[in-house]
Design a protein around this motif. Sequence first.
Motif, PDB file in Angstrom:
ATOM      1  N   PHE A 145      32.122 -14.397 -30.923  1.00 28.84           N
ATOM      2  CA  PHE A 145      32.907 -13.150 -31.231  1.00 28.84           C
ATOM      3  C   PHE A 145      32.229 -11.989 -30.879  1.00 28.84           C
ATOM      4  O   PHE A 145      32.398 -11.104 -30.227  1.00 28.84           O
ATOM      5  N   ASP A 146      31.207 -11.827 -32.010  1.00 29.99           N
ATOM      6  CA  ASP A 146      30.391 -10.549 -31.865  1.00 29.99           C
ATOM      7  C   ASP A 146      29.583 -10.446 -30.484  1.00 29.99           C
ATOM      8  O   ASP A 146      29.513  -9.172 -30.165  1.00 29.99           O
ATOM      9  N   ASP A 147      28.887 -11.319 -30.169  1.00 36.38           N
ATOM     10  CA  ASP A 147      28.202 -11.426 -29.112  1.00 36.38           C
ATOM     11  C   ASP A 147      29.004 -11.044 -27.775  1.00 36.38           C
ATOM     12  O   ASP A 147      28.543  -9.970 -27.026  1.00 36.38           O
ATOM     13  N   ILE A 148      30.031 -11.436 -27.551  1.00 30.91           N
ATOM     14  CA  ILE A 148      31.223 -11.137 -26.593  1.00 30.91           C
ATOM     15  C   ILE A 148      31.484  -9.740 -26.639  1.00 30.91           C
ATOM     16  O   ILE A 148      31.848  -8.899 -25.771  1.00 30.91           O
ATOM     17  N   SER A 149      31.928  -9.309 -28.073  1.00 35.71           N
ATOM     18  CA  SER A 149      32.429  -8.172 -28.136  1.00 35.71           C
ATOM     19  C   SER A 149      31.427  -7.014 -27.957  1.00 35.71           C
ATOM     20  O   SER A 149      31.706  -5.879 -27.057  1.00 35.71           O
ATOM     21  N   SER A 150      30.124  -7.192 -28.141  1.00 33.28           N
ATOM     22  CA  SER A 150      29.049  -6.063 -27.949  1.00 33.28           C
ATOM     23  C   SER A 150      28.722  -6.038 -26.357  1.00 33.28           C
ATOM     24  O   SER A 150      28.431  -5.031 -25.868  1.00 33.28           O
ATOM     25  N   ARG A 151      28.837  -7.246 -25.784  1.00 33.39           N
ATOM     26  CA  ARG A 151      28.582  -7.183 -24.227  1.00 33.39           C
ATOM     27  C   ARG A 151      29.777  -6.433 -23.520  1.00 33.39           C
ATOM     28  O   ARG A 151      29.531  -5.776 -22.638  1.00 33.39           O
TER      29      ARG A 151
ATOM     30  N   LYS B 104      29.405  -2.705 -23.069  1.00 38.61           N
ATOM     31  CA  LYS B 104      28.720  -2.284 -22.052  1.00 38.61           C
ATOM     32  C   LYS B 104      29.660  -1.605 -20.849  1.00 38.61           C
ATOM     33  O   LYS B 104      29.145  -0.850 -20.187  1.00 38.61           O
ATOM     34  N   ARG B 105      30.889  -1.744 -20.724  1.00 42.62           N
ATOM     35  CA  ARG B 105      31.617  -1.468 -20.029  1.00 42.62           C
ATOM     36  C   ARG B 105      32.156   0.051 -20.386  1.00 42.62           C
ATOM     37  O   ARG B 105      33.082   0.634 -19.621  1.00 42.62           O
ATOM     38  N   GLY B 106      32.096   0.453 -21.568  1.00 47.56           N
ATOM     39  CA  GLY B 106      32.357   1.850 -22.036  1.00 47.56           C
ATOM     40  C   GLY B 106      33.289   1.746 -22.494  1.00 47.56           C
ATOM     41  O   GLY B 106      34.026   3.006 -22.626  1.00 47.56           O
ATOM     42  N   LYS B 107      33.949   0.712 -22.863  1.00 46.89           N
ATOM     43  CA  LYS B 107      35.136   0.639 -23.590  1.00 46.89           C
ATOM     44  C   LYS B 107      35.111  -0.662 -24.639  1.00 46.89           C
ATOM     45  O   LYS B 107      34.475  -1.654 -24.293  1.00 46.89           O
ATOM     46  N   ARG B 108      35.587  -0.436 -25.782  1.00 49.24           N
ATOM     47  CA  ARG B 108      35.479  -1.730 -26.601  1.00 49.24           C
ATOM     48  C   ARG B 108      36.728  -2.463 -26.441  1.00 49.24           C
ATOM     49  O   ARG B 108      38.113  -2.099 -25.952  1.00 49.24           O
ATOM     50  N   PHE B 109      36.671  -3.674 -26.640  1.00 47.31           N
ATOM     51  CA  PHE B 109      37.688  -4.766 -26.458  1.00 47.31           C
ATOM     52  C   PHE B 109      38.013  -5.536 -27.737  1.00 47.31           C
ATOM     53  O   PHE B 109      38.601  -6.405 -27.687  1.00 47.31           O
ATOM     54  N   ASP B 110      37.858  -5.032 -29.052  1.00 42.81           N
ATOM     55  CA  ASP B 110      38.008  -5.831 -29.818  1.00 42.81           C
ATOM     56  C   ASP B 110      39.328  -6.162 -29.940  1.00 42.81           C
ATOM     57  O   ASP B 110      39.727  -7.174 -30.597  1.00 42.81           O
ATOM     58  N   GLN B 111      40.325  -5.222 -30.040  1.00 42.52           N
ATOM     59  CA  GLN B 111      41.597  -5.247 -30.207  1.00 42.52           C
ATOM     60  C   GLN B 111      41.914  -6.547 -29.361  1.00 42.52           C
ATOM     61  O   GLN B 111      42.659  -7.554 -29.627  1.00 42.52           O
ATOM     62  N   GLU B 112      41.666  -6.587 -28.037  1.00 42.74           N
ATOM     63  CA  GLU B 112      42.235  -7.486 -27.336  1.00 42.74           C
ATOM     64  C   GLU B 112      41.471  -8.951 -27.677  1.00 42.74           C
ATOM     65  O   GLU B 112      42.324 -10.003 -27.448  1.00 42.74           O
ATOM     66  N   LEU B 113      40.351  -9.109 -27.871  1.00 38.12           N
ATOM     67  CA  LEU B 113      39.669 -10.119 -28.214  1.00 38.12           C
ATOM     68  C   LEU B 113      40.342 -10.789 -29.684  1.00 38.12           C
ATOM     69  O   LEU B 113      40.544 -11.944 -29.635  1.00 38.12           O
ATOM     70  N   ASN B 114      40.704  -9.766 -30.810  1.00 37.70           N
ATOM     71  CA  ASN B 114      41.541 -10.344 -31.800  1.00 37.70           C
ATOM     72  C   ASN B 114      42.686 -10.893 -31.558  1.00 37.70           C
ATOM     73  O   ASN B 114      43.125 -11.682 -31.995  1.00 37.70           O
ATOM     74  N   ASP B 115      43.306 -10.112 -30.493  1.00 38.47           N
ATOM     75  CA  ASP B 115      44.689 -10.703 -30.017  1.00 38.47           C
ATOM     76  C   ASP B 115      44.682 -12.055 -29.606  1.00 38.47           C
ATOM     77  O   ASP B 115      45.629 -12.782 -29.539  1.00 38.47           O
ATOM     78  N   VAL B 116      43.740 -12.372 -28.592  1.00 37.07           N
ATOM     79  CA  VAL B 116      43.386 -13.667 -27.849  1.00 37.07           C
ATOM     80  C   VAL B 116      43.433 -14.712 -29.225  1.00 37.07           C
ATOM     81  O   VAL B 116      43.943 -15.839 -29.108  1.00 37.07           O
TER      82      VAL B 116
END
Length: 471
Positions: A60-66, A69-81
Amino acid sequence: MLFFCQLFFRFGKHTTTTSQGKPRFLYTFFTNDFILPSFYGNFAALIRPMLQVQEIRNAFDDISSRLAKRGKRFDQELNDVVALDDKRKHTQTELDSLLASLNAISKEIGDCFKAGKRDEAEALKAKTVEIKEQTKQLESELREAIDALTDALTQIPNAPHDSVPTGKTPEENEIILSHGSEPSLTTNKPHWELCEQYDLIDFELGVKVTGAGFPVYKGKGARLQRALINFFLDEGLKQGYNEIQPPIFINEASGFGTGQLPDKEGQMYHMTVDNLFAIPTAEVPLTNLYRDVIVNKDDFPIKNMGYTPCFRREAGSYGKDVRGLNRLHQFDKVEIIQITHPDESYKTLEEMSLYVQSLLQKLGLHYRVLRLCGGDMGFTSALTYDMEVYSAAQEKWLEVSSVSCFETFQSNRLKLRFKNDDGKMQYAHTLNGSALALPRIVAALLENNQTDSGIEMPEVLRPYLGFDRID
RNA sequence: GGAGAAGUGGCAGAGUGGUCGAAUGCACUUGUCUUGAAAACAAGCGAGGGUCACACCUCCGGGGGUUCGAAUCCCUCCUUCUCCGCCA
């Protein structure tokens, strides 16, 4: 979006394998109705679009930090998944145990009938009624859960490679090398003027026959096209690429396989009568040859290339960037693709980048290589190098190639797998690149080699052209 | 476009309502034998979900239906093949 989700849900089970990496083609995918299929039969396809859920859970953390790099955080989306996948698991577990009891009762009934115990059988039958009600309820719940999960998953782009610079705009791309130098010219006309002067490409005539963005190549202009295509294919052959002539129309399933659908549906020409799409790049058919294929790991790396015309609607683009050959609706391109073992993919990406550069060098073009920042990279890519050639007359850099590694992002959708050394199924990595797209190469060749008395052709092209200069 | 036939595991090919996830053959993997290979013999060998691991669940072109129970019966769609027509 809903429309395409439904389409996506209609992937069926079409496992097949190859011998010596040769794909089999299976076209039994879609029907014309829009009813969602039973979740079970299509489960594998449904749960594995794009990023792998399992991967998100494990790293999770690795994918989140990668992704950041797109200039936006995707933590919410990842947590949703993860949450939606939990829901899916719970629902399925519940349903499974219910089905298990139903199966057990059915078996019992069969045994009773055999033993002649009719009354007992009838009693058992009554028991199934309630259970069946419950399964129906759970089935629809599961369907909804999968629906939501897939929807959430398809919103998340590929996680950029560690080397990708963080950023949102093209200005944040990293220039990693530059080769050659700006040509010194005594005359300095843009290619569209040269095309007219030497009668090489007729843009007006194209408008008459089809529309803007569909040029007509004439005489030495047409021969230059043909020479470049042959040159690129011959060079690719020397590099061990297998030449393929794919269809230039694709069906919906192929569009999903490589990620053009549902995101870029407006960019493709759509033939509604037969529900086919004109390919925007040979990547689509070349990669889709391997949809639902289990490749033999001994066949890695699989190297294919294909020349095709490409069709892009380019909806929304206008202005100076579309002048001449800079942006067309139809253009020619030789595409290279590779399918590799996950451990080899980034080494392969470097190799592909060097190969594309070698073409530019042979053509004597001044070029540079960019490592795209996270925000400028395509949705499906994990690492992309762009090659740009310098247009002396337009005084700007033109993108002529883009080579990318997709890791498992495409193979996940394609169900392109191999059996690893442990005997387990694993997704292969896919890569592709243009080698090369013609129009901007032609533009650069014409502009950078112009003299007062004509346009000199590069040495390597002369055997293909049958002439040395355009005058 | 018209008329027929067919779609089952990597391939071939059984299976027409209940111990069928599916016989058999080929291919493949491992072992025995052999100096080595071949042959022979023995064992294994579809995919996905789920579990620490089992259990368990799903998948016989897609979808729907009948039934306590479907690869098997019904409806529908798709695809492929053959023949006819048209045509590069």
